[in-house]
Design an enzyme around this catalytic site. Structure first.
Site, short mmCIF file in Angstrom:
data_model
loop_
_atom_site.label_atom_id
_atom_site.label_comp_id
_atom_site.label_asym_id
_atom_site.label_seq_id
_atom_site.Cartn_x
_atom_site.Cartn_y
_atom_site.Cartn_z
N SER A 256 0.83 -1.20 0.00
CA SER A 256 0.00 0.00 0.00
C SER A 256 0.87 1.26 0.00
O SER A 256 2.09 1.17 0.14
CB SER A 256 -0.87 0.01 1.26
OG SER A 256 -0.03 0.19 2.39
N LYS A 257 0.20 2.42 -0.11
CA LYS A 257 0.92 3.70 -0.05
C LYS A 257 1.67 3.82 1.27
O LYS A 257 2.77 4.34 1.34
CB LYS A 257 -0.09 4.86 -0.16
CG LYS A 257 -0.55 5.10 -1.57
CD LYS A 257 -0.24 6.56 -1.99
CE LYS A 257 -0.32 6.74 -3.48
NZ LYS A 257 -1.68 6.82 -3.99
N ARG A 258 1.03 3.34 2.34
CA ARG A 258 1.63 3.44 3.67
C ARG A 258 2.94 2.64 3.73
O ARG A 258 3.93 3.08 4.32
CB ARG A 258 0.64 2.94 4.71
CG ARG A 258 0.93 3.47 6.06
CD ARG A 258 -0.09 3.19 7.11
NE ARG A 258 0.65 3.11 8.35
CZ ARG A 258 0.98 1.99 8.94
NH1 ARG A 258 0.58 0.86 8.44
NH2 ARG A 258 1.70 1.99 10.04
#
Ligand code: GLU
Length: 493
Positions: A256-258
């Site tokens: 994910s972006k995280r």
């Protein structure tokens, strides 16, 4: 056996930083093209104008070149099948949309966005999959033509078959059968006259004579649509290869972006533009990426040439691949050890320059063999090599006091070392090491203690490349000066 030359393409959208996933598709495309004596093409899919990011296209081109994945055709170099930027191919898509309308495989849709949204909300309420309700599919073609001529705004939708099944063949997964009633009448051409991915990619892959479409498995959902479009044109299908998804480093869930920002905090990145800055080499990155979805032995160290020799799409795997940055370190370090001294020296130089150190070439060539084994990333050369180039080093006083001795005893060791070394005409390691070892014997101190003091004195740090070889490169005068300086520090403690 003769292999048919493959034409492959990477078709990124310039909507953000170039990601590992794009690099992986490009690498496999490149390998397949080179393996079969074919061509590898870069096509920029920029029809979603709202998402286009300035500079992203250049970043893709720079990224591919940095990786060494030179494309044979592309927006900046042209080619027989150009233009290679989709916004420059509008007429081609419009012409093809008309072909589908004329042969009954597509139709204009005049539904306004707010009506479509209302339909969607109602379907969601009924827990149905949102899809177009078919209002304009039922329009009389003459009536539709009249409304188009009157300047009404419209999209072109694909008329999906409603009965039966669609069988789509993915090279890694085999036949995928979908009931047509599950499918939707997707938009092919938007009201602004620009195509959606579905039309543009299919038309371009055909027009550019692409033989193998390698792309991410996020396209499996609309894969039945794509084969239906190809068939509606009556074209031959390319081989479709949907690559595995990337998982978080933990292996649990999709990246994910995280995860991307977490990786950055640890000094890693999933963006190609950062790799050079972080000290990774194209060889290390390619090797790492290659094995995320290619079922060769786990720990296979390969150069691009070796990959080309071994690559087949049959050995790709659909199983998800967890991003493992320790493996990136491993491959990077391994390739660094394979470079020639001259090559590695040239690659390290910019990292010294970046730190404001002007690294003299002849010195650089001498230190490469000394530091090579210690480098995981190229920028590690600063940690292990900056002291060679500095006029002075500034050791931490505590580090000069070696384990088991106090400052006074350490100063005495440093003074003796100075006398021994000052008596030598030069500091070649053959000359210095024997008398220093003799001193260790007679002093009763351990080699670790004596050489520890000397190491901190001449390099300024506790961990360094081999001590005597390093002193030889630093040179007599500088070494003696540094030891003198260390003695002064110790005497003041
Ligand atoms: N423009 C698409 C993307 O960036 C390309 C998919 C494909 O390779 O067909 O995801």
């Amino acid at each position: 056996m003769s292999i048919k030359p493959a034409r492959t393409r990477v078709a990124p959208s310039p909507t953000g930083h170039m990601h590992l996933a794009t690099a992986r598709v490009a690498l496999y495309d490149y390998l397949l093209a080179k393996r079969t004596g074919g061509q590898f093409i870069l096509r920029i899919e920029d029809t979603d104008l709202k998402r286009t990011v300035p500079g992203a296209e250049q970043e893709i081109m720079d990224g591919l070149r940095w990786l060494g994945l030179e494309y044979d055709e592309g927006p900046d170099i042209g080619g027989k099948f150009g233009p290679y930027r989709q916004t420059e191919r509008r007429e081609i898509y419009q012409r093809h949309a008309r072909i589908l309308v004329d042969n009954g495989s597509a139709y204009p849709c005049f539904c306004a966005p707010d009506r479509l949204e209302k339909v969607r909300q109602e379907q969601m309420k009924r827990k149905e999959n949102p899809r177009y309700d078919g209002t304009c599919r039922a329009l009389d073609p003459d009536e539709a033509a009249k409304r188009m001529a009157n300047g009404e705004s419209y999209t072109i939708r694909f008329k999906m078959p409603r009965e039966g099944v669609t069988v789509a063949r993915d090279h890694l997964r085999g036949d995928i059968t979908t009931e047509n009633k599950q499918l939707n009448d997707y938009v092919l051409l938007k009201t602004d006259g620009l195509p959606t991915y579905h039309l543009a990619a299919i038309v371009d892959d055909h027009e550019m004579q692409i033989t193998h479409v390698l792309r991410g498995s996020e396209w499996l959902g609309t894969f039945p649509l794509h084969v239906n479009i190809v068939r509606a044109f009556g074209w031959e299908e390319p081989a479709w290869v949907h690559l595995s998804v990337f998982l978080k480093p933990s292996g649990k869930g999709k990246l994910s972006k995280r995860d991307t920002s977490l990786a950055m905090k640890d000094g890693y990145s999933v963006f190609i533009k950062d790799m050079n800055e972080l000290g990774y080499t194209p060889e290390g990155v390619n090797n790492w990426i290659a094995l995320m979805g290619w079922g060769v032995a786990e720990d296979d160290v390969m150069t691009i040439e070796q990959m080309i020799e071994r690559f087949t799409i049959d050995s790709l795997t659909p199983s998800p691949a967890a991003i493992n940055f320790q493996k990136l370190d491993h491959f990077n370090a391994t390739h660094i050890r394979l470079f020639t001294t001259e090559d590695l020296a040239a690659r390290l130089k910019p990292y010294f320059t970046r730190e404001g150190i002007s690294a003299d070439d002849s010195v650089l060539l001498k230190i490469v063999p000394l530091i090579r084994e210690r480098l995981v990333t190229l920028d590690d050369c600063i940690q292990f090599g900056a002291f060679f180039f500095k006029d002075e080093v500034a050791p931490n006083p505590e580090d000069l006091v070696t384990k088991g001795l106090d400052a006074k005893q350490s100063a005495e060791v440093a003074r003796r070392a100075y006398q021994i070394l000052a008596a030598q005409p030069d500091l070649s390691h053959e000359r210095c090491e024997p008398p220093m070892r003799a001193y260790v014997e007679e002093s009763g101190y351990s080699a670790g203690q004596v050489f520890g003091i000397l190491r901190v004195a001449v390099t300024g740090q506790k961990v360094s490349p081999p001590l005597f070889e390093s002193m030889e490169v630093i040179g007599r005068e500088k070494c003696l000066q540094r030891i003198k300086n260390a003695i002064e520090i110790l005497e003041k403690m």
